[in-house]
Design an enzyme around this catalytic site. Sequence first.
Site, mmCIF file in Angstrom:
data_model
loop_
_atom_site.group_PDB
_atom_site.id
_atom_site.type_symbol
_atom_site.label_atom_id
_atom_site.label_comp_id
_atom_site.label_asym_id
_atom_site.label_seq_id
_atom_site.Cartn_x
_atom_site.Cartn_y
_atom_site.Cartn_z
ATOM 1 C CG HIS A 104 -0.283 0.066 2.521
ATOM 2 N ND1 HIS A 104 0.451 -0.980 3.051
ATOM 3 C CD2 HIS A 104 -0.204 1.062 3.450
ATOM 4 C CE1 HIS A 104 0.932 -0.629 4.227
ATOM 5 N NE2 HIS A 104 0.556 0.607 4.491
ATOM 6 C CG HIS A 112 -0.109 4.256 4.824
ATOM 7 N ND1 HIS A 112 -0.821 3.404 5.638
ATOM 8 C CD2 HIS A 112 -0.985 5.237 4.465
ATOM 9 C CE1 HIS A 112 -2.068 3.852 5.774
ATOM 10 N NE2 HIS A 112 -2.191 4.958 5.070
ATOM 11 C CG ASP A 127 5.015 2.766 7.141
ATOM 12 O OD1 ASP A 127 4.083 3.328 6.529
ATOM 13 O OD2 ASP A 127 4.837 1.762 7.859
ATOM 14 C CG HIS A 128 4.434 -0.042 3.844
ATOM 15 N ND1 HIS A 128 4.384 -1.415 4.027
ATOM 16 C CD2 HIS A 128 3.973 0.500 4.999
ATOM 17 C CE1 HIS A 128 3.918 -1.680 5.231
ATOM 18 N NE2 HIS A 128 3.652 -0.523 5.840
ATOM 19 C CG HIS A 148 -3.669 -0.427 6.391
ATOM 20 N ND1 HIS A 148 -3.634 -0.505 7.774
ATOM 21 C CD2 HIS A 148 -2.649 0.408 6.032
ATOM 22 C CE1 HIS A 148 -2.642 0.236 8.219
ATOM 23 N NE2 HIS A 148 -2.028 0.819 7.200
ATOM 24 C CG ASP A 152 0.940 -1.876 7.389
ATOM 25 O OD1 ASP A 152 1.802 -2.766 7.463
ATOM 26 O OD2 ASP A 152 1.183 -0.670 7.586
ATOM 27 C CG HIS A 201 4.173 -2.872 10.081
ATOM 28 N ND1 HIS A 201 3.262 -2.193 10.846
ATOM 29 C CD2 HIS A 201 4.489 -2.041 9.056
ATOM 30 C CE1 HIS A 201 3.040 -0.998 10.310
ATOM 31 N NE2 HIS A 201 3.781 -0.885 9.223
#
Length: 317
Positions: A63, A65, A67-68, A143, A213, A273
């Site tokens: 996805h 976000h 942090d990914h 998510h 996530d 995670h």
Amino acid sequence: MIIMKLIFLGTGAAVPSKNRNHIGIAFKFGGEVFLFDCGENIQRQMLFTEVSPMKINHIFITHLHGDHILGIPGLLQSMGFFGREKELKIFGPEGTKEIIENSLKLGTHYIEFPIKVYEIYTKEPITIYKEENYEIIAYPTEHGIPSYAYIFKEIKKPRLDIEKAKKLGVKIGPDLKKLKNGEAVKNIYGEIIKPEYVLLPPKKGFCLAYSGDTLPLEDFGKYLKELGCDVLIHEATFDDSAKDAAKENMHSTIGDAVNIAKLANVKALILTHISARYDKEEYFNLYKMNVKQYNESFKIIISEDLKSYDIKKDLLG
């Protein structure tokens, strides 16, 4: 024998900590290297492992976000700087193409190699990429934004019953290979021998799943059981005492991950995670408290940055 390894480049959550980088997981399958998610600083993490950016030909983003994905621009620029020529395939949800296009606009770079982006829109599990000996399946998760789990499924060829082939008069040599590849051949008597006469069902191939996530999804666990999943990497951002926070932020707890692994009937579960609210020792102690009640037969491992696992030896052995 195909070498299969998992290398955890980053195991943290939204905010990195002293012990955990943003998320990124490399999977080595023979000569292939797959990268699942690419958090900030992932390319530097690779310097401390056996993973070379130049060997990565497929990136799978769960996805969008930060942090990914925030490690993508730097990774692409380094690939270009080192003279990469081979095509790079990137898979992700709607919006991935725009992220990559914007990454290519950042600063002066040397990116001249082809990049092909595949956006995923499905609301059902679907094979998004397939080769002769494996396929990658995307499974929609929950998510708050479009997000997907990814499943790697090894494809095994049917086995050849050599003794039966000999009895049927098949010549030892190239004809055996043709039969294994699904081609009919003539035996020493001039008769047609079809593959189905001498082929045995293929052995089960290895299956790996990475949740990304997500809230815990029982249907995901049941689907993995149908596939015969061996190893599940599942997010466990919070411990079981923080169930409300997990639900509010659409994440999973340690117990949630264990329950999904139980439904999936896996041989090994790897938790990843992990929120920066926990230091390494604290999370481990909470994990021990949480899992006492489960007493499961499968292995449960807390992922650590830069830790690698030989799948057959460390996880399935």
